[in-house]
Design an enzyme around this catalytic site. Structure first.
Site, mmCIF file in Angstrom:
data_model
loop_
_atom_site.group_PDB
_atom_site.id
_atom_site.type_symbol
_atom_site.label_atom_id
_atom_site.label_comp_id
_atom_site.label_asym_id
_atom_site.label_seq_id
_atom_site.Cartn_x
_atom_site.Cartn_y
_atom_site.Cartn_z
ATOM 1 N N CYS A 86 -2.102 -0.658 7.386
ATOM 2 C CA CYS A 86 -1.169 0.832 7.244
ATOM 3 C C CYS A 86 -1.217 1.565 8.708
ATOM 4 O O CYS A 86 -0.342 2.355 9.001
ATOM 5 C CB CYS A 86 -1.586 1.714 6.121
ATOM 6 S SG CYS A 86 -1.488 0.967 4.819
ATOM 7 N N GLU A 104 0.995 3.649 1.846
ATOM 8 C CA GLU A 104 1.612 4.147 3.059
ATOM 9 C C GLU A 104 2.938 3.204 3.491
ATOM 10 O O GLU A 104 3.798 3.909 4.155
ATOM 11 C CB GLU A 104 0.714 4.231 4.339
ATOM 12 C CG GLU A 104 -0.638 5.052 4.103
ATOM 13 C CD GLU A 104 -1.514 3.965 3.247
ATOM 14 O OE1 GLU A 104 -1.417 3.489 2.603
ATOM 15 O OE2 GLU A 104 -2.900 4.337 3.925
ATOM 16 N N CYS A 112 -5.712 1.717 6.157
ATOM 17 C CA CYS A 112 -6.500 0.478 6.732
ATOM 18 C C CYS A 112 -5.831 0.113 7.619
ATOM 19 O O CYS A 112 -4.940 0.648 8.405
ATOM 20 C CB CYS A 112 -6.218 -0.415 5.476
ATOM 21 S SG CYS A 112 -4.641 -1.063 5.351
ATOM 22 N N HIS A 148 0.795 -1.181 -0.040
ATOM 23 C CA HIS A 148 -0.118 0.099 -0.039
ATOM 24 C C HIS A 148 0.870 0.944 0.417
ATOM 25 O O HIS A 148 2.048 1.217 0.418
ATOM 26 C CB HIS A 148 -0.903 0.233 1.303
ATOM 27 C CG HIS A 148 -2.170 -0.944 1.216
ATOM 28 N ND1 HIS A 148 -3.035 -0.802 1.956
ATOM 29 C CD2 HIS A 148 -2.343 -1.842 0.270
ATOM 30 C CE1 HIS A 148 -3.974 -1.718 1.756
ATOM 31 N NE2 HIS A 148 -3.679 -2.282 0.686
#
Lengths: 142, 142
Positions: free
Chosen positions: B79, B48, B76, B46
């Site tokens: 993260c 991040e 999420c 992801h």
């Protein structure tokens, strides 16, 4: 789980918090790892993330559908999220982690209504050995 | 946030869900990334996580103490956990994510009593543009 415990011992040997993980597909290990946040200068380098990243690379797929994860400690929120994203089918963890775990404690990531994929979870396998590894590690650092 | 939005556009261009993130230390970008789970065959990739891993490598430290993270979408659980482990001081996110977010929705990772480090969180910066990027992306795939 024996392999995950050996990986946790390896982590302790290099001065990292002793947690180990393996991803298994149809009885074969396709990815493994141990905690190396300090030595790799990577806060995301928990055992589960390492094992999942390697397994996904090995399969050439970001989904590990049908795969199982064995890890010596209850996964944290980051790792539980990674497990869900990876579509891991079954998680076997050794020692519970009331302070940092997010499967049966705290954020309970898989129990959230919004969780798109929750694996089956089994705990306790190798618990005594996994917990003793952690206790020994932190005892020595005090 | 402008840079994070540009990174999200770059993600869309290569067929990935358009989310971008940057880590800033004392006004300078030290790590950035966008979602590339599919192309990298990495469920943990992801925006991040990518930005945090790069920032930590750049600093040679697994802790990003005093650093800020700008991300176009609410993080999420994975993260949010990574943000907490990295000791990020402030999180600025664009669009809220009721379905997958774990900051102000679902697992609410930073609000858990066990959370060892919770950043300050600010939302809404660049929200309209971030949300439109996501809407446009999913509209095209339908």
């Amino acid at each position: 789980m024996q392999r995950a415990l050996a990986l946790a011992q390896e982590a302790a040997r290099v001065g990292e918090v002793p947690v180990g993980a393996v991803v298994v597909k149809q009885g074969e290990i396709i990815g493994e790892g141990y905690n190396l946040t300090r030595s790799a200068h990577d806060p995301t380098a928990h055992a589960e993330v390492e094992a999942i990243r390697r397994a996904a690379k090995a399969l050439g797929d970001d989904r590990l559908t049908g795969c199982d994860l064995y890890v010596t400690l209850e996964p944290c929120a980051m790792c539980a999220g990674a497990i869900s994203h990876a579509r891991i089918a079954r998680v076997y963890y050794g020692a519970p982690d009331p302070k940092g775990g997010a499967v049966d404690h705290g954020a309970r990531v898989f129990a959230q209504e919004q969780c798109l994929h929750a694996p089956e979870v089994y705990s306790g396998m190798g618990e005594a050995e996994a917990a003793e590894l952690l206790r020994g590690f932190f005892r020595e650092r005090r």
